[in-house]
Write a protein that holds these residues in place. Sequence first.
Motif, PDB file in Angstrom:
ATOM      1  N   LEU A  29       1.099 -10.753   0.467  1.00  0.00           N
ATOM      2  CA  LEU A  29       1.794 -10.613  -0.811  1.00  0.00           C
ATOM      3  C   LEU A  29       0.958  -9.841  -1.824  1.00  0.00           C
ATOM      4  N   SER A  30      -0.366  -9.961  -1.719  1.00  0.00           N
ATOM      5  CA  SER A  30      -1.233  -9.253  -2.666  1.00  0.00           C
ATOM      6  C   SER A  30      -1.167  -7.744  -2.466  1.00  0.00           C
ATOM      7  N   ARG A  31      -0.693  -7.292  -1.301  1.00  0.00           N
ATOM      8  CA  ARG A  31      -0.501  -5.850  -1.078  1.00  0.00           C
ATOM      9  C   ARG A  31       0.765  -5.347  -1.757  1.00  0.00           C
ATOM     10  N   ILE A  32       1.618  -6.277  -2.176  1.00  0.00           N
ATOM     11  CA  ILE A  32       2.894  -5.887  -2.785  1.00  0.00           C
ATOM     12  C   ILE A  32       2.777  -5.815  -4.297  1.00  0.00           C
ATOM     13  N   GLY A  33       2.359  -6.900  -4.943  1.00  0.00           N
ATOM     14  CA  GLY A  33       2.366  -6.934  -6.404  1.00  0.00           C
ATOM     15  C   GLY A  33       1.172  -7.652  -6.996  1.00  0.00           C
ATOM     16  N   ASP A  34       1.059  -7.569  -8.313  1.00  0.00           N
ATOM     17  CA  ASP A  34      -0.050  -8.190  -9.042  1.00  0.00           C
ATOM     18  C   ASP A  34       0.288  -9.595  -9.527  1.00  0.00           C
ATOM     19  N   ARG A  51       6.936 -15.278  -3.703  1.00  0.00           N
ATOM     20  CA  ARG A  51       7.511 -13.930  -3.677  1.00  0.00           C
ATOM     21  C   ARG A  51       6.655 -12.973  -4.487  1.00  0.00           C
ATOM     22  N   ALA A  52       6.818 -11.694  -4.206  1.00  0.00           N
ATOM     23  CA  ALA A  52       6.136 -10.648  -4.964  1.00  0.00           C
ATOM     24  C   ALA A  52       6.979  -9.385  -4.920  1.00  0.00           C
ATOM     25  N   VAL A  53       6.849  -8.561  -5.962  1.00  0.00           N
ATOM     26  CA  VAL A  53       7.541  -7.268  -6.031  1.00  0.00           C
ATOM     27  C   VAL A  53       6.571  -6.267  -6.638  1.00  0.00           C
ATOM     28  N   ASN A  54       6.655  -4.996  -6.209  1.00  0.00           N
ATOM     29  CA  ASN A  54       5.738  -4.013  -6.782  1.00  0.00           C
ATOM     30  C   ASN A  54       6.292  -3.451  -8.088  1.00  0.00           C
ATOM     31  N   SER A  55       5.475  -2.699  -8.805  1.00  0.00           N
ATOM     32  CA  SER A  55       5.845  -2.242 -10.152  1.00  0.00           C
ATOM     33  C   SER A  55       7.033  -1.288 -10.139  1.00  0.00           C
ATOM     34  N   SER A  56       7.196  -0.534  -9.069  1.00  0.00           N
ATOM     35  CA  SER A  56       8.307   0.426  -9.016  1.00  0.00           C
ATOM     36  C   SER A  56       9.578  -0.166  -8.417  1.00  0.00           C
ATOM     37  N   ARG A  57       9.529  -1.460  -8.082  1.00  0.00           N
ATOM     38  CA  ARG A  57      10.690  -2.160  -7.487  1.00  0.00           C
ATOM     39  C   ARG A  57      11.140  -1.520  -6.167  1.00  0.00           C
ATOM     40  N   SER A  58      10.178  -0.971  -5.428  1.00  0.00           N
ATOM     41  CA  SER A  58      10.514  -0.373  -4.135  1.00  0.00           C
ATOM     42  C   SER A  58      10.040  -1.228  -2.965  1.00  0.00           C
ATOM     43  N   ALA A  59       9.358  -2.334  -3.271  1.00  0.00           N
ATOM     44  CA  ALA A  59       8.902  -3.247  -2.219  1.00  0.00           C
ATOM     45  C   ALA A  59       9.011  -4.677  -2.713  1.00  0.00           C
ATOM     46  N   PHE A  60       9.562  -5.550  -1.870  1.00  0.00           N
ATOM     47  CA  PHE A  60       9.764  -6.963  -2.199  1.00  0.00           C
ATOM     48  C   PHE A  60       9.417  -7.788  -0.966  1.00  0.00           C
ATOM     49  N   ALA A  61       8.696  -8.889  -1.174  1.00  0.00           N
ATOM     50  CA  ALA A  61       8.352  -9.762  -0.056  1.00  0.00           C
ATOM     51  C   ALA A  61       8.581 -11.210  -0.440  1.00  0.00           C
ATOM     52  N   SER A  62       8.999 -12.000   0.537  1.00  0.00           N
ATOM     53  CA  SER A  62       9.296 -13.414   0.296  1.00  0.00           C
ATOM     54  C   SER A  62       8.824 -14.251   1.481  1.00  0.00           C
ATOM     55  N   PHE A  63       8.098 -15.337   1.169  1.00  0.00           N
ATOM     56  CA  PHE A  63       7.681 -16.317   2.179  1.00  0.00           C
ATOM     57  C   PHE A  63       8.302 -17.656   1.793  1.00  0.00           C
ATOM     58  N   LEU A  64       9.092 -18.234   2.657  1.00  0.00           N
ATOM     59  CA  LEU A  64       9.698 -19.540   2.405  1.00  0.00           C
ATOM     60  C   LEU A  64       9.118 -20.556   3.382  1.00  0.00           C
ATOM     61  N   THR A 117      12.167   6.628   6.751  1.00  0.00           N
ATOM     62  CA  THR A 117      10.786   6.869   6.325  1.00  0.00           C
ATOM     63  C   THR A 117      10.429   5.839   5.265  1.00  0.00           C
ATOM     64  N   PHE A 118       9.315   5.125   5.481  1.00  0.00           N
ATOM     65  CA  PHE A 118       8.937   4.038   4.572  1.00  0.00           C
ATOM     66  C   PHE A 118       7.420   4.028   4.388  1.00  0.00           C
ATOM     67  N   CYS A 119       6.957   3.237   3.395  1.00  0.00           N
ATOM     68  CA  CYS A 119       5.528   3.143   3.099  1.00  0.00           C
ATOM     69  C   CYS A 119       4.810   2.329   4.173  1.00  0.00           C
ATOM     70  N   LEU A 120       3.633   2.806   4.547  1.00  0.00           N
ATOM     71  CA  LEU A 120       2.898   2.183   5.640  1.00  0.00           C
ATOM     72  C   LEU A 120       2.016   1.031   5.174  1.00  0.00           C
ATOM     73  N   LYS A 121       1.551   1.073   3.929  1.00  0.00           N
ATOM     74  CA  LYS A 121       0.604   0.067   3.422  1.00  0.00           C
ATOM     75  C   LYS A 121       1.172  -1.351   3.532  1.00  0.00           C
ATOM     76  N   GLU A 122       2.386  -1.550   2.992  1.00  0.00           N
ATOM     77  CA  GLU A 122       2.989  -2.883   3.020  1.00  0.00           C
ATOM     78  C   GLU A 122       3.336  -3.305   4.445  1.00  0.00           C
ATOM     79  N   PHE A 123       3.741  -2.322   5.266  1.00  0.00           N
ATOM     80  CA  PHE A 123       4.089  -2.618   6.650  1.00  0.00           C
ATOM     81  C   PHE A 123       2.870  -3.101   7.428  1.00  0.00           C
ATOM     82  N   ARG A 124       1.716  -2.478   7.184  1.00  0.00           N
ATOM     83  CA  ARG A 124       0.478  -2.910   7.841  1.00  0.00           C
ATOM     84  C   ARG A 124       0.141  -4.354   7.456  1.00  0.00           C
ATOM     85  N   GLY A 125       0.341  -4.691   6.178  1.00  0.00           N
ATOM     86  CA  GLY A 125       0.046  -6.035   5.713  1.00  0.00           C
ATOM     87  C   GLY A 125       0.862  -7.085   6.436  1.00  0.00           C
ATOM     88  N   LEU A 126       2.150  -6.810   6.589  1.00  0.00           N
ATOM     89  CA  LEU A 126       3.016  -7.763   7.288  1.00  0.00           C
ATOM     90  C   LEU A 126       2.651  -7.847   8.770  1.00  0.00           C
TER      91      LEU A 126
END
Length: 261
Positions: A1-6, A20-33, A198-207
């Motif tokens: 989640l720390s790779r997604i937002g502050d 949950r976390a979301v990035n500043s540009s609202r282009s990435a969102f993650a949720s752990f339940l 085509t998507f961002c690799l940084k968040e994908f690597r984290g997951l």
Amino acid sequence: LSRIGDELYLEPTESGLSLRAVNSSRSAFASFLFAPLFFQLYEPGSTGPDTELFRCKVHMKSFLGVFRSLPSLEKSVGKCLILLKPRASRLVLQLHCKYGVTKTHNLTFQECERLQAVFDTQRCASRLCAPARVLAEAVVHFPPTLAEVTLGTGPGGKISLRNYVEDEAEPSKTMVTELWLAEDEFQSVAVSPGSHITFCLKEFRGLLSFAEASNLPLTIHFDEPGRPVVYTLDDTVLEVHLVLATLSDLESDSQSPSTNG
């Protein structure tokens, strides 16, 4: 989640504790339940027809600071108590250590609106499911500085991963890395022929790191370019969603400037 937002959004619900976390540009969102069965004791708070469960957000760095050294925590901490105190505006994290030592962290929080990305995996045209190890070994071939990667389908049910190159980049100065995964490396493949995203690799690597450590298969739900791609992990006590924006396919028009979607 720390790779997604502050900021980390915490929401206790009847179905479990949601982080949950979301990035500043609202282009990435993650949720752990985390389901109630995940915990030794889980109390979401007072519920009723007219009462709404409390939710809050805290600074990600403050929260991570409590769990800074996981190897030593696993050896010294017996259990962790997470207590939400709305009236005091405090999130209390209590680590019960060996020899009767208790470490208490009081984090200030802010009340917030419910953070939830709108998506429906059932309506996605394509779906892939694979062991996290397969995808983790595939992305190793891309440099750490690579921003975006393109996932596509090919003949014979093969799946390709290719570094994204903008149209205006000079071909002679650009290195292209592409690899193909056979259909039998996936647990299930149901994709539209010729589809790609085509998507961002940084968040994908984290997951992928989390999924590989948890030994959970990863499912990828996607549609046409420009529509969100949704990655899911499912366990009896854990449900994970990562939603990423994808680049739109622009119509080839020499007069319109190329944008990055």
